[in-house]
Enzyme design. Structure first.
Site, PDB file in Angstrom:
ATOM      1  N   LYS A 156      68.161  33.974  73.388  1.00  0.00           N
ATOM      2  CA  LYS A 156      68.751  34.218  72.215  1.00  0.00           C
ATOM      3  C   LYS A 156      69.963  33.471  71.746  1.00  0.00           C
ATOM      4  CE  LYS A 156      65.736  37.141  70.215  1.00  0.00           C
ATOM      5  NZ  LYS A 156      64.811  36.747  69.077  1.00  0.00           N
ATOM      6  N   SER A 164      67.975  36.975  65.966  1.00  0.00           N
ATOM      7  CA  SER A 164      68.825  36.695  67.216  1.00  0.00           C
ATOM      8  C   SER A 164      69.068  38.108  67.621  1.00  0.00           C
ATOM      9  CB  SER A 164      70.065  35.882  67.222  1.00  0.00           C
ATOM     10  OG  SER A 164      70.652  35.756  68.476  1.00  0.00           O
ATOM     11  N   SER A 165      70.274  38.362  68.525  1.00  0.00           N
ATOM     12  CA  SER A 165      70.538  39.758  68.937  1.00  0.00           C
ATOM     13  C   SER A 165      72.015  39.872  69.050  1.00  0.00           C
ATOM     14  CB  SER A 165      69.653  39.756  70.235  1.00  0.00           C
ATOM     15  OG  SER A 165      70.446  41.020  70.775  1.00  0.00           O
ATOM     16  N   TYR A 197      67.013  37.412  78.392  1.00  0.00           N
ATOM     17  CA  TYR A 197      66.875  37.677  77.029  1.00  0.00           C
ATOM     18  C   TYR A 197      67.957  37.159  76.095  1.00  0.00           C
ATOM     19  CZ  TYR A 197      66.446  40.308  72.437  1.00  0.00           C
ATOM     20  OH  TYR A 197      66.214  40.657  71.237  1.00  0.00           O
TER      21      TYR A 197
END
Length: 254
Positions: A164, A146-147, A160
């Site tokens: 995620k 993920s982020s 984005y």
């Protein structure tokens, strides 16, 4: 750790950057690693060669993600290469790393850009997991990348972040669904990692220093910082951890 001998791992988007680091680390721990790439066959070959030179085992598979039939095409290539390698059919570790990040605030993102981001970052992992579970042995491991953007607002990469955020939700829900098979599902959430893909963002000493200062350690992350955590989650040592989002940002923005 070295406890992945006899295991087969698949790492998407592993020809470069974080994915390459993960593939190399899993191979170091004994896994036979499928190095997935989209178009950069040269980089994928380099990843495989680096693993083999270090005494590990790996093979490359090509499949474009974000298009109809992507999961079927990827696993057809995976099955064929696994057979060619003389390995036992099946899968033990699936790492969903491949993703794109198209910049843009809410007013800038086009429907086409949004759809492509979701197709590669969210839809592809969903159906790769679906197909992967048909091959995965009980006690397997799924690790989604993920982020930091899912817990910290970054308006300039909003699409984005949305893609995620869905991965974080998928991880929690899937962990409950497959727990009876002894399969764990976890997410790792990197911060800013130093790779060739973001070299332009740290081209000057000032830019590099500003990015390094985001972490409490005052340095940029490295692919190995993420890969080591993924290796732990792929191992038996993590058997009692599932449905979790592991922050791998070096204490960014604390």
């Amino acid at each position: 750790m070295g406890d992945l001998y006899g295991k087969t791992a698949l790492v998407t988007g592993s020809s470069r950057g974080i994915g390459r680091g993960i593939a190399q680390r899993l191979a170091q721990d004994g896994a036979l690693v499928a190095v997935h790439y989209g178009t950069n066959d040269i980089a994928a070959k380099e990843t495989v060669e680096s693993i083999q030179e270090a005494g590990g085992r790996a093979f490359a598979i090509a499949a474009e993600l974000g298009v109809p039939g992507d999961a079927e095409a990827l696993f057809a290539a995976f099955d064929a290469e696994l057979s060619a390698a003389g390995a036992e059919p099946g899968l033990d570790v699936l790492v969903n790393n491949a993703a794109i990040s198209l910049p843009g605030h809410i007013d800038d993102v086009t429907p086409e850009e949004f759809d492509r981001t979701i197709a590669i970052n969210t839809r592809a992992p969903f159906f790769l997991i679906q197909h992967g579970l048909r091959r995965m042995r009980d006690g397997g491991r799924i690790v989604n990348v993920s982020s930091a953007v899912t817990t910290t607002a970054f308006p300039s990469t909003i699409a984005y972040g949305v893609s995620k955020g869905a991965i974080d939700t998928l991880t929690r829900t899937l962990a409950k669904d497959v727990g009876d098979r002894g399969i764990t599902v976890n997410t790792v959430a990197p911060g800013f990692i130093e790779t060739d893909m973001n070299a332009a963002m740290r081209a000057t000493p000032e830019a590099h220093a500003a990015l390094a200062a985001i972490s409490v350690f005052n340095r940029l992350g490295r692919p190995a910082d993420v890969a080591d955590v993924v290796a732990f989650l792929a191992s038996d040592a993590s058997r009692w951890i599932t449905g979790q989002r592991i922050d791998v940002t070096g204490g960014s923005m604390l």
